[in-house]
Design a protein around this motif. Structure first.
Motif, PDB file in Angstrom:
ATOM      1  N   GLN A   1      -5.855 -11.066  -1.703  1.00  0.00           N
ATOM      2  CA  GLN A   1      -6.706 -10.737  -3.043  1.00  0.00           C
ATOM      3  C   GLN A   1      -8.245 -10.800  -2.483  1.00  0.00           C
ATOM      4  N   ARG A   2      -8.939  -9.901  -2.789  1.00  0.00           N
ATOM      5  CA  ARG A   2     -10.386  -9.744  -2.215  1.00  0.00           C
ATOM      6  C   ARG A   2     -11.319  -9.384  -3.241  1.00  0.00           C
ATOM      7  N   ALA A   3     -12.610  -9.977  -3.122  1.00  0.00           N
ATOM      8  CA  ALA A   3     -13.677  -9.668  -4.022  1.00  0.00           C
ATOM      9  C   ALA A   3     -14.818  -9.351  -3.066  1.00  0.00           C
ATOM     10  N   SER A   4     -15.631  -8.278  -3.727  1.00  0.00           N
ATOM     11  CA  SER A   4     -16.858  -7.901  -2.766  1.00  0.00           C
ATOM     12  C   SER A   4     -17.995  -8.074  -4.012  1.00  0.00           C
TER      13      SER A   4
ATOM     14  N   ALA B   1       0.698  -1.221   0.012  1.00  0.00           N
ATOM     15  CA  ALA B   1      -0.094  -0.075   0.175  1.00  0.00           C
ATOM     16  C   ALA B   1       0.790   1.142   0.043  1.00  0.00           C
ATOM     17  N   SER B   2       2.023   1.222   0.593  1.00  0.00           N
ATOM     18  CA  SER B   2       2.827   2.418   0.689  1.00  0.00           C
ATOM     19  C   SER B   2       3.692   2.498  -0.563  1.00  0.00           C
ATOM     20  N   MET B   3       4.294   1.421  -1.280  1.00  0.00           N
ATOM     21  CA  MET B   3       5.213   1.563  -2.164  1.00  0.00           C
ATOM     22  C   MET B   3       5.036   0.907  -3.473  1.00  0.00           C
ATOM     23  N   TRP B   4       3.701   0.625  -3.773  1.00  0.00           N
ATOM     24  CA  TRP B   4       3.207   0.082  -5.045  1.00  0.00           C
ATOM     25  C   TRP B   4       3.661   1.035  -6.080  1.00  0.00           C
ATOM     26  N   SER B   5       4.422   0.509  -7.119  1.00  0.00           N
ATOM     27  CA  SER B   5       4.939   1.219  -8.157  1.00  0.00           C
ATOM     28  C   SER B   5       3.954   1.559  -9.309  1.00  0.00           C
ATOM     29  N   ASP B   6       3.014   0.781  -9.533  1.00  0.00           N
ATOM     30  CA  ASP B   6       2.048   0.853 -10.662  1.00  0.00           C
ATOM     31  C   ASP B   6       1.038  -0.423 -10.418  1.00  0.00           C
ATOM     32  N   GLY B   7       0.316  -0.574 -11.440  1.00  0.00           N
ATOM     33  CA  GLY B   7      -0.755  -1.468 -11.466  1.00  0.00           C
ATOM     34  C   GLY B   7      -1.878  -1.147 -12.530  1.00  0.00           C
ATOM     35  N   TYR B   8      -2.853  -2.007 -12.366  1.00  0.00           N
ATOM     36  CA  TYR B   8      -4.100  -1.924 -13.264  1.00  0.00           C
ATOM     37  C   TYR B   8      -5.478  -1.597 -12.596  1.00  0.00           C
ATOM     38  N   PHE B   9      -6.152  -0.715 -13.276  1.00  0.00           N
ATOM     39  CA  PHE B   9      -7.520  -0.169 -13.217  1.00  0.00           C
ATOM     40  C   PHE B   9      -8.310  -0.626 -14.260  1.00  0.00           C
ATOM     41  N   ILE B  10      -9.074  -1.321 -14.018  1.00  0.00           N
ATOM     42  CA  ILE B  10     -10.269  -1.830 -14.926  1.00  0.00           C
ATOM     43  C   ILE B  10     -11.608  -1.276 -14.415  1.00  0.00           C
ATOM     44  N   TYR B  11     -12.421  -0.510 -15.139  1.00  0.00           N
ATOM     45  CA  TYR B  11     -13.810   0.212 -14.605  1.00  0.00           C
ATOM     46  C   TYR B  11     -14.607  -0.037 -15.875  1.00  0.00           C
ATOM     47  N   ILE B  12     -15.976  -0.836 -15.513  1.00  0.00           N
ATOM     48  CA  ILE B  12     -16.720  -1.135 -16.549  1.00  0.00           C
ATOM     49  C   ILE B  12     -18.133  -0.237 -15.891  1.00  0.00           C
ATOM     50  N   PRO B  13     -18.707   0.518 -16.687  1.00  0.00           N
ATOM     51  CA  PRO B  13     -19.845   1.266 -16.373  1.00  0.00           C
ATOM     52  C   PRO B  13     -21.066   0.608 -15.919  1.00  0.00           C
TER      53      PRO B  13
ATOM     54  N   SER C   1       2.729  -4.317  -7.108  1.00  0.00           N
ATOM     55  CA  SER C   1       1.712  -3.873  -7.923  1.00  0.00           C
ATOM     56  C   SER C   1       0.307  -3.958  -7.606  1.00  0.00           C
ATOM     57  N   HIS C   2      -0.844  -3.354  -7.914  1.00  0.00           N
ATOM     58  CA  HIS C   2      -2.012  -3.412  -7.400  1.00  0.00           C
ATOM     59  C   HIS C   2      -3.052  -3.643  -8.451  1.00  0.00           C
ATOM     60  N   THR C   3      -4.056  -4.545  -8.380  1.00  0.00           N
ATOM     61  CA  THR C   3      -5.098  -4.760  -9.337  1.00  0.00           C
ATOM     62  C   THR C   3      -6.171  -4.100  -9.005  1.00  0.00           C
ATOM     63  N   LEU C   4      -7.223  -3.373  -9.561  1.00  0.00           N
ATOM     64  CA  LEU C   4      -8.274  -2.776  -8.990  1.00  0.00           C
ATOM     65  C   LEU C   4      -9.309  -3.081 -10.064  1.00  0.00           C
ATOM     66  N   ILE C   5     -10.404  -3.569 -10.017  1.00  0.00           N
ATOM     67  CA  ILE C   5     -11.340  -4.007 -10.893  1.00  0.00           C
ATOM     68  C   ILE C   5     -12.694  -3.473 -10.544  1.00  0.00           C
ATOM     69  N   VAL C   6     -13.441  -2.515 -11.091  1.00  0.00           N
ATOM     70  CA  VAL C   6     -14.724  -2.081 -10.430  1.00  0.00           C
ATOM     71  C   VAL C   6     -15.881  -2.348 -11.386  1.00  0.00           C
ATOM     72  N   LEU C   7     -16.902  -3.176 -11.164  1.00  0.00           N
ATOM     73  CA  LEU C   7     -17.969  -3.350 -12.216  1.00  0.00           C
ATOM     74  C   LEU C   7     -19.112  -2.531 -11.694  1.00  0.00           C
TER      75      LEU C   7
ATOM     76  N   ALA D   1      -1.681  -6.702  -4.617  1.00  0.00           N
ATOM     77  CA  ALA D   1      -3.063  -6.902  -3.846  1.00  0.00           C
ATOM     78  C   ALA D   1      -3.895  -6.898  -5.206  1.00  0.00           C
ATOM     79  N   VAL D   2      -5.103  -7.650  -4.953  1.00  0.00           N
ATOM     80  CA  VAL D   2      -6.024  -7.486  -5.993  1.00  0.00           C
ATOM     81  C   VAL D   2      -7.449  -7.354  -5.193  1.00  0.00           C
TER      82      VAL D   2
END
Length: 439
Positions: free
Chosen positions: A248-251, A152-164, A187-193, A219-220
């Motif tokens: 890794q978490r899903a809600s 959380a403090s030192m992530w260098s980049d990651g992936y953001f996917i957003y589906i409206p 790295s951090h993966t963040l996916i939002v549907l 983290a996912v």
């Protein structure tokens, strides 16, 4: 470029963190969040074998000071890193990274014009600041443990996917993460549907060759609103000397569904904490797991199916095949809160040992606070029946062919549950590669 630290200047220390903050172009809220997480990292110890999730984890060979945090601009190469999940697949978009930094991103205009985002997380934090701020670390808190705080403090980049809302992405989005020899991937993966959205995401991680070393701490977060549907595939094929840590978490919201397929083939050591929370009525989850280990690999998966709301269903199946002196640990829990009546929860873990020196620890569990539920769990572990091998050999198969056929059959139940043909074929090919030593 070698990433072995030459001095303390390049360790995961205050100087490195200050340099990271100086070099990045982050919004103010993200810089503040990083600093808070860094305080947690500094104040917490590394996980102890006295902690339940870590008591079967051997970290004695892990030396974080061997690795260089990715805080400087540098060129990292990971030439020849295999891509497993793209054969015959027409993708909606692609994201590629090396050592936790996105090097390529592309999304077909027909989807971007409808508000779909498939972007570097660093860029998204600037260009879609409020959207990212709302969801980033909403499921994986830096306070979970020291590895979560480090990411959380030192992530260098990651992936953001957003589906409206009510948007269907009918072709997969592909993510490929590579680690260079001795490299570091934070790295951090963040996916939002949003409500009514649908998508398929294929994520695979790999190293230049099977002997590659490195350090991954990631983290996912998969956030699903009501009536959304996500198919998420995670193929982990790091080199055999990579240390792999992940939360890794899903809600999953009302009447939404997730099919989450995990394949763990690589790394020297892996500690993965995977949790699915069914947070609103009618939510459904199916988690499929394939693990294949060899040599002295040690893979630890702690999983949780958390039923928070009533009328939810979770279906969990992990299968592992172990060779040589490898070891797997699976500790799974179905947790049912007091308000989660009419829960239907299932979990199963099966292990097949190809060596008398391999070890599989399988620990299923139930924690039920509601009284109108159906929850079942089970676990099996055993060796290949020599009579099956003899039968196949008597029909003209070599011992190696017989072993591959039996192992493939062992995983067939998982393959039948995976609805993406390219993923089924990629998993089958990966397994075939693993058992070639039996020729």
């Amino acid at each position: 470029m070698s990433t072995t630290a030459a001095s303390d200047t390049f360790s995961f220390d205050q100087k490195a963190f200050d340099r990271l903050i100086e070099k990045r172009i982050d919004p103010t809220w993200l810089t503040a969040a990083r600093k808070e997480a860094w305080e947690v990292f500094q104040s917490n110890p590394w996980p102890s074998p006295r902690q339940e999730n870590w008591m079967r984890s051997d970290l004695r060979g892990f030396r974080i000071q061997k690795y260089v945090p990715n805080v400087e601009e540098r060129t990292s190469l990971a030439d020849g890193t295999p891509v497993r999940l793209l054969d015959g697949v027409d993708v909606a978009g692609t994201l590629r990274s090396v050592d936790g930094v996105v090097t390529h991103q592309q999304l077909h205009e027909s989807y971007s014009s409808r508000g779909v985002i498939a972007s570097s997380l660093s860029a998204a934090a600037r260009e879609h600041s409020e959207l990212v701020r709302k969801h980033l670390h909403s499921l994986v808190s830096p306070t979970v443990d020291r590895f979560a705080a480090l990411e959380a403090s030192m992530w260098s980049d990651g992936y953001f996917i957003y589906i409206p809302r009510n948007t269907v992405v009918d072709r997969p989005i592909h993510i490929h993460a590579a680690i260079s020899e001795g490299g570091v991937d934070l790295s951090h993966t963040l996916i939002v549907l949003e409500e009514g959205a649908e998508a398929t995401v294929l994520y695979e991680s790999a190293s230049p060759d099977t002997a590659s070393a490195g350090f991954h701490c990631g983290a996912v977060e998969l956030v699903q609103r009501g009536n959304s549907h996500l198919r998420y595939v995670n193929l982990q094929d790091w080199g055999q000397n990579v240390w792999h840590f992940a939360h890794q978490r899903a809600s999953v919201g009302r009447d939404a569904s997730i099919q989450w397929t995990v394949a763990a083939m690589g790394s020297r050591f892996a500690q993965v904490d995977q949790r699915v929370a069914l947070v609103e009525a009618g939510a459904r989850s199916q988690v499929n797991g394939v693990m294949f280990t060899r040599d002295k690999q040690h893979l630890v998966y702690n999983t949780l199916q958390h039923h928070i709301a009533p009328h939810c269903t979770s279906d969990f199946l992990y299968k592992a095949v172990l060779q040589d002196r490898s070891r797997t640990v699976w500790r799974g829990m179905i947790k049912v809160d007091s308000g989660a009546q009419k829960t239907d929860g299932y979990q199963r873990n099966d292990n097949l040992m190809l060596s008398d020196k391999a070890r599989a620890d399988s620990i299923p569990g139930l924690e039920i606070q509601a009284d109108d539920v159906r929850c079942t769990h089970g676990s099996t572990s055993g060796r290949i029946d020599e009579e099956l091998i003899f039968y196949a050999q008597s029909r003209g198969f070599t011992r190696g062919e017989a072993m591959r056929m039996i192992v493939t059959g062992f995983f067939q139940q998982i393959f039948d549950r995976v609805t993406i043909e390219s993923v089924r074929e990629a998993l089958g090919a990966s397994i075939a590669r693993q058992v070639r030593q039996y020729e």
